[in-house]
Scaffold this motif. Sequence first.
Motif, PDB file in Angstrom:
ATOM      1  N   SER A   1      13.484  -1.234 -17.540  1.00 24.20           N
ATOM      2  CA  SER A   1      13.623  -2.691 -17.388  1.00 24.20           C
ATOM      3  C   SER A   1      13.874  -3.300 -18.764  1.00 24.20           C
ATOM      4  CB  SER A   1      12.352  -3.298 -16.766  1.00 24.20           C
ATOM      5  OG  SER A   1      11.224  -3.048 -17.598  1.00 24.20           O
TER       6      SER A   1
ATOM      7  N   LYS B   1      15.521  -7.001 -21.027  1.00 24.10           N
ATOM      8  CA  LYS B   1      16.308  -8.235 -21.000  1.00 24.10           C
ATOM      9  C   LYS B   1      17.240  -8.266 -22.200  1.00 24.10           C
ATOM     10  CE  LYS B   1      14.222 -12.059 -22.121  1.00 24.10           C
ATOM     11  NZ  LYS B   1      13.351 -13.264 -22.063  1.00 24.10           N
TER      12      LYS B   1
ATOM     13  N   THR C   1      20.552 -14.120 -13.621  1.00 23.32           N
ATOM     14  CA  THR C   1      20.854 -14.595 -14.966  1.00 23.32           C
ATOM     15  C   THR C   1      20.512 -16.075 -15.092  1.00 23.32           C
ATOM     16  OG1 THR C   1      22.604 -12.982 -15.344  1.00 23.32           O
ATOM     17  CG2 THR C   1      22.745 -15.022 -16.596  1.00 23.32           C
TER      18      THR C   1
ATOM     19  N   SER D   1      20.373 -15.220 -20.457  1.00 24.88           N
ATOM     20  CA  SER D   1      19.493 -14.057 -20.352  1.00 24.88           C
ATOM     21  C   SER D   1      19.871 -13.214 -19.142  1.00 24.88           C
ATOM     22  CB  SER D   1      18.025 -14.502 -20.237  1.00 24.88           C
ATOM     23  OG  SER D   1      17.609 -15.151 -21.427  1.00 24.88           O
TER      24      SER D   1
ATOM     25  N   PRO E   1      18.792  -9.763 -17.011  1.00 21.92           N
ATOM     26  CA  PRO E   1      17.777  -8.728 -16.816  1.00 21.92           C
ATOM     27  C   PRO E   1      18.368  -7.319 -16.919  1.00 21.92           C
ATOM     28  CG  PRO E   1      17.624 -10.426 -15.121  1.00 21.92           C
ATOM     29  CD  PRO E   1      18.905 -10.655 -15.846  1.00 21.92           C
TER      30      PRO E   1
ATOM     31  N   VAL F   1      18.090  -3.498 -15.748  1.00 24.87           N
ATOM     32  CA  VAL F   1      17.526  -2.865 -14.541  1.00 24.87           C
ATOM     33  C   VAL F   1      17.507  -1.346 -14.603  1.00 24.87           C
ATOM     34  CG1 VAL F   1      18.122  -4.799 -13.045  1.00 24.87           C
ATOM     35  CG2 VAL F   1      19.779  -2.965 -13.376  1.00 24.87           C
TER      36      VAL F   1
ATOM     37  N   HIS G   1      22.678  -4.043 -16.397  1.00 26.22           N
ATOM     38  CA  HIS G   1      22.092  -5.357 -16.147  1.00 26.22           C
ATOM     39  C   HIS G   1      22.427  -5.855 -14.741  1.00 26.22           C
ATOM     40  CE1 HIS G   1      22.618  -4.995 -20.503  1.00 26.22           C
ATOM     41  NE2 HIS G   1      21.698  -5.916 -20.660  1.00 26.22           N
TER      42      HIS G   1
END
Length: 198
Positions: free
Chosen positions: A32, A34, A60, A68, A70, A72, A87
Amino acid sequence: MHFGRFMKNLAVVITVVLAASAAIAQTHTIESGKTTVTLSAGFVSALQSLHVTPGTIGPTTISGGAASFPVVAGALDVNNAKGEIIHSGGLTLADSAKRVRLQSYTIDTTGAHPLITGLVTVNGTLLGRMPLFDLQLPSGLTLPLKPSGDVLTLKGVGVTLDGAEAKALNMVFSVSAFQAGLKIGTANVTTVINSGNN
């Protein structure tokens, strides 16, 4: 086989196996994280002058001039910084007639130069995965990368518009303002790695 020769060969095999295991142990699974991109004023101004409105594809978010995304999944070798960071979410660019979706970004450092690829959709038609942005790693970057516990952070990554994507955007919006190397912003990438699953 003579016992001494057998033991010598066995030692060689063990050394090779241990060396290979040590190398493999440097590639970590990304669970995970960011990536946050602080958008450059020049990029925002260029969009405004073209009457192109940016938007987001969930999850987002854009806040305070920073987008930003995420993280994954992915994998990264800390010895040579080669890997892929995957992402969710993405961005949209739209004017009165065209809507472009750029989503499912992957930071890819396995090739000749680091870049971000993404799935590109124009007015609902999926064109496929394309190179979107070129990346400039920080000048002071040293290898191997050193996680802090299970967190690996890379700050100050330059993000510029890839030449192929610049041509595509110019064609879609019937302009010539998108140029290769246009500064999109500066990225900070934070990933949570599974250091116990090497």
